[in-house]
Each structure stands twice: as structure tokens, then as C-alpha cells.
Enzyme design. Structure first.
Site, mmCIF file in Angstrom:
data_model
loop_
_atom_site.group_PDB
_atom_site.id
_atom_site.type_symbol
_atom_site.label_atom_id
_atom_site.label_comp_id
_atom_site.label_asym_id
_atom_site.label_seq_id
_atom_site.Cartn_x
_atom_site.Cartn_y
_atom_site.Cartn_z
ATOM 1 N N ASN A 210 0.852 -1.196 0.000
ATOM 2 C CA ASN A 210 0.000 0.000 0.000
ATOM 3 C C ASN A 210 0.884 1.241 0.000
ATOM 4 O O ASN A 210 2.114 1.130 -0.036
ATOM 5 C CB ASN A 210 -0.957 -0.011 1.202
ATOM 6 N N LYS A 289 9.089 -17.140 -10.581
ATOM 7 C CA LYS A 289 8.460 -15.939 -11.154
ATOM 8 C C LYS A 289 7.255 -16.330 -12.022
ATOM 9 O O LYS A 289 7.382 -17.178 -12.904
ATOM 10 C CB LYS A 289 9.497 -15.173 -11.983
#
Ligand code: PMT
Length: 402
Positions: A210, A289
Site C-alpha cells: 500500500n 516468477k
């Protein structure tokens, strides 16, 4: 502040290459609202001229003991008397040795002998000089007599060596000065403060996070330290330098933050949770990944435990202060969190407002306390808000002990 109301810092400058940093220090102190009286040794004047300091401080620089002009304009006893704090930066091995031996053979050492103000010494020298047992003995002796020292910083030294001996950065000296001059009304508090965001990994290179910068929590830590508290700061990933004197614990995920908070909680007398704790984490972080695919991907998120709620269930005399970042129904939502988490105070910020909440240096907050009082504060710096929160903490503490 009117000129006569400004607290005076006497700044002793001795002869070292770090004199150039003392110039910046004077500029910062004047900007902070201090009156600065510079006292230079003869050796310091080999590095920087008094005119530089005089121009920045707006005051004649004291350099000579037996100058009739200087004595009538400045007066060495007046310098000693009016100083709220005497700072020596940079302090050479020579000045430290002279003070420790009680020598007063020039203006600076004479004024230092005459002052009753606290003295803060910021040494700066070659690493071998700094480590020399005689110098270390002198420092120990002076500390025993109540003189305060700043640790030199480590790094590349002007003499070509690497090691401990650099003058701390002017900003850090200013912070130490603020701390020394501040009323120590939080001396009995052991504060546990959280700051910043969490990062919840999706795969080895990506995460959910955030916009918290950590500025609110770091401001609380700085002000808490200045007011005399012991501060443990549990910080999510931020780009901010830790305030000098803080005990810093780093935590990336909400689970790591919870573990660190629970470990520090028993020692704390008050907790301030300014961190924007991640409410969810990816259910299955992937060990490699994630490859780009043609179609959309669905992320399954699992809720994180509510740290503050856990603390509220076992607070046992501690003061618990939470934050609420809201985009609607500010007071109603914050009041609900205050009650559900068993808090003493909640600092609600409407993060949709200009200058409020995430990333900015300012905040607009409404404080709601356990008795139902609601107090809306205007836009102010995060440091000023931290001051107001600690004033409130002391009020709640006084109420609880009645
Ligand atoms: O870091 P900055 O850029 O300076 O921004 C400051 C800030 C906006 C992050 C700060 O002022 C703030 O509001 N922090 C709390 C943000 C938040 O997570 O609010 P919340 O309403 O989701 O949570 C309420 C309280 O519970 C908070 O004290 C939070 O730390 C705590 N909490 C939340 C979730 C969770 N799983 N555990 C918690 O302990």
C-alpha cells in the site's frame, strides 16, 4: 518567534576539516528558530572565516578573549549565561583534552568553563586519534562529569582513512539538539510504535503493498525520543532513515510485523500502531516468477490476523493507540475500530483529503478517545500531530492513575 524569545545555542567551532559542516549546522539552526552564537578557536579560523558564520547567524562571532571591542559587543560571560545548550562541533581531540584537563587558555575554553548550560560535544577526527586510549579516557571522564557526546559517524575520512571519526551530519546534530532541549515528559514510557506498509509476496519478484511511506510512524518515534521515551520502532519497508536513538526492528510482511510486535509488547507501556498493516496476503505465494499468460489470472487472498485487536484483548494497563485510514464515514468507522480493538485512542485520517494520510508530510486527523470525546484537528505537520497525540497519551495516563 520574536528575536529575544529565541533560545540561544552557543556553537563552539574548533579547527578540523569538518568546519564546513558547522556552516550548514548554523544555517539549519537559524532556520529552526534558534539564535546562534558562534565561538571559534584560532585554528577553526584557518578553515572557515568568521564572516561566513557571522553572515549566517546574524551575530558577531566571538574569537578573542582580550579584544575590548568583542568584549563590549558580545561579552564572554553573557555567551556563557544566555546559552540554553553549548554545542561543540566539530570537536577536535585537542579541545576534548583541554576541557578534560580544566584548561581555559582561549575564549572557547574560558566560556565553556563559565557556562552552566548542558554541553554537547560532537567529535571529529582521524580514526586512530578517536580510538586513542587517552582520548577515550578523556571522553569517559567528561561523560562522568555530565558532558554529552554524539558518536562520530563511520565512513571515508578526509585524512584518507576509513573508520569512525566523521562529524555526524548537520541534520542529525540538529535532531540531537532538539532532543536535548525538549521537556522530558515521556521519560517513564516505553513506546512500541509501528510504521510503514507491509509487502506480501506474490512470487519472488512481486508483492502486494500500500502507499504508506512510514512518515507518520517515524514522526511519532522522533517526537517520542525527543520527549524522553524509550522507543522501539517496528517498521515495514520504507526509505526513511531511522531516528537516532531508536531501537529499530524491520518487518516486511504482516506476519513478521505481528511476530515482532508480540515479542516487544510485554516490555511496552504504550503502543501506537501507525503502520498500514496489510489485511490480506496471497494464499499461495509462488516459488518461481509468475509467467505472463494470455488470459486473466485470479489471485486468492487470505486475511491476515488483526494485530491491534490481539493486543486489545490483553492490554493490561498499557495505553493502546490505533490509527484509522478512512475514505468514507470517518468518525463512525473509526469509532467502530476503537471499540472492537479495545483502544484508548484512535487517530482517524480521511485519506481522500489533500495533505492528509499517506505519503504527505502533513496530516488532518480526528482524535476519538475511549470516553467518546471527538476532537477534529486542522492540517498540521506529522511531527506536530505526533506532539498532540503524546499530549493526549499523557492525559489518558493521568486519568487511568486517578
Ligand atoms: O505512512 P504514511 O505515508 O505517513 O501514512 C500514514 C498512515 C495513513 C498510514 C497512518 O496515518 C494511518 O492511518 N495508519 C493506519 C492505516 C490502517 O491500516 O488503518 P486501518 O483502518 O486499516 O487499521 C486500523 C488500525 O489497526 C491501525 O492502527 C492498524 O495499524 C491496525 N491493524 C490493521 C490491520 C491489521 N491486520 N492489523 C492491525 O493491527
Amino acid at each position: 518567534m520574536e528575536p529575544e524569545e529565541r533560545p540561544t545555542i552557543a556553537l563552539g567551532v574548533t579547527g578540523g576539516i569538518a568546519c564546513y559542516k558547522a556552516v550548514e549546522l548554523v544555517r539549519l539552526l537559524v532556520k529552526e528558530g534558534f539564535a546562534v552564537q558562534v565561538v571559534m578557536t584560532r585554528e577553526a579560523m584557518e578553515f572557515v572565516t568568521p564572516l561566513t558564520f557571522q553572515t549566517l547567524s546574524g551575530r558577531p562571532v566571538a574569537t578573542e578573549t582580550f579584544s575590548l571591542t568583542q568584549e563590549s559587543e558580545i561579552g564572554h560571560i553573557r555567551v556563557a549565561d544566555e546559552a540554553k545548550l553549548f554545542v561543540i562541533a566539530p570537536a577536535t581531540a585537542n579541545i576534548i583534552g583541554k576541557i578534560a584537563a580544566g584548561i581555559a587558555d582561549d575564549l572557547l575554553t574560558t566560556v565553556l568553563m563559565a557556562t552552566r548550560a548542558p554541553v554537547l560535544i560532537a567529535p571529529s577526527m582521524n580514526v586512530h586519534m578517536y580510538e586513542h586510549p587517552i582520548l577515550q579516557d578523556n571522553i569517559r571522564k567528561l561523560k562522568g562529569l555530565g558532558y554529552h557526546f554524539m558518536e562520530p559517524a563511520e565512513g571515508y575520512l578526509a585524512c584518507g582513512y576509513e573508520g569512525k571519526g566523521r562529524l555526524p551530519e548537520p541534520e542529525d546534530i540538529v535532531e540531537e539538539i532538539r532532543r536535548r532541549l525538549k521537556k522530558k515528559d515521556l521519560i517513564d514510557e516505553k513506546l512500541l510504535i509501528t510504521a510503514g506498509p507491509n509487502q506480501e509476496p506474490l512470487d519472488p519478484v512481486r508483492f502486494i503493498s500500500n502507499r504508506s511511506s512510514g512518515k507518520m510512524g517515524y514522526a511519532l518515534a522522533r517526537i517520542g525520543l525527543r520527549r524522553g521515551a524509550q522507543v522501539t520502532l517496528i517498521s515495514g519497508p520504507t526509505a526513511l532513515p531511522p531516528p537516532p536513538g531508536v531501537c529499530l526492528v524491520r518487518a516486511t510482511t504482516a506476519a513478521e510485523m505481528r511476530e515482532a510486535v508480540l515479542q516487544e509488547f510485554p516490555q511496552a507501556t504504550a503502543v501506537l500502531m501507525a503502520a498500514a498493516v496489510a489485511d490480506y496476503h496471497p494464499e499461495q505465494p509462488i516459488g518461481r516468477k509468475l509467467k505472463r499468460a494470455a488470459g486473466p489470472i485470479v489471485l486468492k487472498l487470505k486475511p491476515n490476523p488483526d494485530i491491534l485487536r490481539e493486543l486489545g484483548a490483553r492490554k493490561n494497563g498499557r495505553i493502546l493507540i490505533g490509527f484509522a485510514a478512512e475514505t468514507e464515514e470517518l468518525v463512525a468507522n473509526a469509532r467502530k475500530k476503537l471499540r472492537e480493538k479495545n483502544l484508548d485512542l484512535i487517530v482517524a485520517n480521511d485519506v481522500t483529503q489533500e495533505g492528509s494520510g499517506f505519503e504527505s508530510d502533513t496530516n488532518v486527523a480526528t482524535l476519538l478517545d475511549r470516553r467518546g470525546t471527538v476532537r477534529s484537528l486542522p492540517l498540521m505537520s506529522k511531527e506536530d500531530l505526533a506532539e498532540r497525540i503524546f499530549d493526549y497519551l499523557l492525559m489518558l495516563r493521568a486519568e487511568s492513575s486517578q
